[in-house]
Motif scaffolding. Structure first.
Motif, mmCIF file in Angstrom:
data_model
loop_
_atom_site.group_PDB
_atom_site.id
_atom_site.type_symbol
_atom_site.label_atom_id
_atom_site.label_comp_id
_atom_site.label_asym_id
_atom_site.label_seq_id
_atom_site.Cartn_x
_atom_site.Cartn_y
_atom_site.Cartn_z
ATOM 1 N N GLY A 168 90.979 5.496 83.448
ATOM 2 C CA GLY A 168 92.035 5.350 84.441
ATOM 3 C C GLY A 168 93.414 5.703 83.933
ATOM 4 N N SER A 169 93.522 6.030 82.639
ATOM 5 C CA SER A 169 94.835 6.330 82.064
ATOM 6 C C SER A 169 95.096 7.825 81.965
ATOM 7 N N ASP A 170 94.242 8.631 82.552
ATOM 8 C CA ASP A 170 94.306 10.085 82.356
ATOM 9 C C ASP A 170 95.184 10.819 83.362
ATOM 10 N N ASP A 171 95.670 10.144 84.393
ATOM 11 C CA ASP A 171 96.326 10.857 85.480
ATOM 12 C C ASP A 171 97.535 11.665 85.023
ATOM 13 N N GLY A 172 98.420 11.056 84.226
ATOM 14 C CA GLY A 172 99.602 11.784 83.773
ATOM 15 C C GLY A 172 99.240 12.991 82.940
ATOM 16 N N ALA A 173 98.318 12.811 82.013
ATOM 17 C CA ALA A 173 97.892 13.919 81.160
ATOM 18 C C ALA A 173 97.170 14.989 81.976
ATOM 19 N N LEU A 174 96.366 14.567 82.965
ATOM 20 C CA LEU A 174 95.667 15.521 83.820
ATOM 21 C C LEU A 174 96.651 16.372 84.601
ATOM 22 N N ASP A 175 97.661 15.751 85.205
ATOM 23 C CA ASP A 175 98.649 16.510 85.974
ATOM 24 C C ASP A 175 99.399 17.498 85.078
ATOM 25 N N PHE A 176 99.762 17.059 83.886
ATOM 26 C CA PHE A 176 100.473 17.940 82.955
ATOM 27 C C PHE A 176 99.589 19.121 82.570
ATOM 28 N N ALA A 177 98.353 18.839 82.163
ATOM 29 C CA ALA A 177 97.445 19.896 81.719
ATOM 30 C C ALA A 177 97.121 20.867 82.854
ATOM 31 N N ALA A 178 96.891 20.335 84.049
ATOM 32 C CA ALA A 178 96.562 21.198 85.183
ATOM 33 C C ALA A 178 97.744 22.093 85.558
ATOM 34 N N GLU A 254 89.798 22.786 70.442
ATOM 35 C CA GLU A 254 91.116 23.410 70.409
ATOM 36 C C GLU A 254 91.114 24.765 69.719
ATOM 37 N N GLN A 255 90.030 25.130 69.055
ATOM 38 C CA GLN A 255 89.985 26.421 68.375
ATOM 39 C C GLN A 255 90.131 27.547 69.396
ATOM 40 N N GLY A 256 91.211 28.301 69.306
ATOM 41 C CA GLY A 256 91.452 29.392 70.238
ATOM 42 C C GLY A 256 92.109 28.974 71.531
ATOM 43 N N ALA A 257 92.401 27.683 71.702
ATOM 44 C CA ALA A 257 93.010 27.192 72.943
ATOM 45 C C ALA A 257 94.489 27.551 73.002
ATOM 46 N N SER A 258 95.020 27.608 74.210
ATOM 47 C CA SER A 258 96.453 27.821 74.387
ATOM 48 C C SER A 258 97.229 26.544 74.131
ATOM 49 N N LEU A 259 96.635 25.430 74.539
ATOM 50 C CA LEU A 259 97.306 24.133 74.449
ATOM 51 C C LEU A 259 96.245 23.051 74.523
ATOM 52 N N ILE A 260 96.437 21.978 73.754
ATOM 53 C CA ILE A 260 95.579 20.811 73.885
ATOM 54 C C ILE A 260 96.447 19.651 74.339
ATOM 55 N N VAL A 261 95.968 18.885 75.298
ATOM 56 C CA VAL A 261 96.736 17.792 75.898
ATOM 57 C C VAL A 261 95.967 16.486 75.722
ATOM 58 N N VAL A 262 96.650 15.476 75.215
ATOM 59 C CA VAL A 262 96.057 14.146 75.099
ATOM 60 C C VAL A 262 97.058 13.124 75.612
ATOM 61 N N GLY A 263 96.546 12.008 76.105
ATOM 62 C CA GLY A 263 97.402 10.943 76.598
ATOM 63 C C GLY A 263 97.817 10.008 75.484
ATOM 64 N N SER A 264 98.913 9.321 75.711
ATOM 65 C CA SER A 264 99.373 8.294 74.783
ATOM 66 C C SER A 264 99.385 6.975 75.524
ATOM 67 N N HIS A 265 98.838 5.940 74.902
ATOM 68 C CA HIS A 265 98.721 4.649 75.569
ATOM 69 C C HIS A 265 99.847 3.701 75.231
#
Length: 300
Positions: A168-178, A254-265
């Protein structure tokens, strides 16, 4: 789980029609800072940016602090950023700032009203450190989304990768990544890792526990996937369920990725010191830019 492919993406709005993203670039003029500077110039192709290039002289803010070699070096570092962005990304509005004080305190304070904080790191590859790097400390203390760019960064055509907790804590990170994936025209990969914990039971029971744990993890990932597809129907989204430690799974992804996004609690300093958090584990050895997103702050 199968890849979900959206319909044809709509053309992004012209830069002139977009809200300018307020960015703080923390730099000391070193190689890592130069990589962060180049990353921002590359970002200017898809984002309208207002950038503050900030260097903090680690001395008390007393009369005369702004004289001498440390201030001269800091002034040179921030002016290097403004000069580079003026030539490489003319659309960017850039200002320079040199302040005195504790670097962690001054950088996080400067980013309080920003949409994005960007800084570089010299820790790259598969190194492991007992003491958190300065960039990690800043990223975990900042109140706005923070991108840490590894020294030697080069542009990649790979996907945007999101580490999914599924709690349930992924919404902010999901919106940013999307948002990043949409603007860049990249696929969004949702990575969720799971492991069995505790003392292994007999073989038959262990197999049942494994199936139950995998099913539960798959359900958490599916819930985030459903939210992503519903909110961003034009985005290509691929779920990836991994039986591994979260940090190990994300480092592979993340190998070859443009960006990796993780949430902070928002862990306390003591909690962060005692736990090998996912965000710290990824930040300490990035091979691509890493974005740390707090639950209540999303750049847009």
């Amino acid at each position: 789980m199968s890849t979900t492919t959206g319909t044809i993406r709509e053309r992004p709005a012209p830069l002139s029609d977009r809200h300018a993203e307020r960015v703080v670039l923390a730099t000391d003029g070193g190689l890592a800072g130069l990589s962060a500077m180049r990353w921002i110039a590359d970002r200017a192709a898809t984002h309208a940016l207002e950038v503050t290039a900030l260097d903090v002289v680690d001395v008390p803010e007393r009369p005369g602090w702004d004289t001498g070699r440390p201030h001269w070096a800091a002034d040179r570092a921030v002016n290097q950023v403004t000069d580079y962005l003026h030539s490489a990304a003319a659309s960017v509005v850039c200002t320079a700032s040199v302040v005195a004080g504790d670097p962690l305190t001054r950088i996080t304070a400067a980013a309080e009203d920003a949409d994005l904080l960007v800084l570089g790191t010299n820790r790259v590859g598969m190194s492991r450190h007992l003491v958190a790097s300065f960039s990690t400390k800043v990223a975990q203390a900042a109140s706005c989304p923070t991108v840490v760019v590894p020294r030697g960064w080069e542009r990649s055509g790979g996907p945007v990768v999101l580490g999914v907790e599924g709690d349930g804590s992924d919404d902010g990170a999901l919106d940013f990544a999307a948002h990043e994936a949409e603007v860049l025209g990249r696929e969004l990969v949702l990575v969720h890792a799971w492991q069995l914990t505790g003392t292994p039971p007999p073989a038959y029971a262990a197999e049942i526990d494994r199936k139950a744990a995998e099913a539960a993890a798959g359900g958490r990932l599916s819930a985030v996937l459903d939210r992503a597809v519903a909110r961003y129907p034009h985005l290509r989204v691929a779920p990836l369920l991994e039986h591994d430690a979260p940090v190990a799974a994300l480092v592979r992804a993340e190998q070859g990725a443009s960006l990796i996004v993780v949430g902070s609690h928002g862990l306390s300093r003591i909690d962060r010191d005692l736990s090998d958090s996912v965000s710290r584990g990824v930040l300490e050895r990035p091979s691509c830019p890493v974005a740390i997103v707090t639950p209540d702050r999303v750049a847009g």
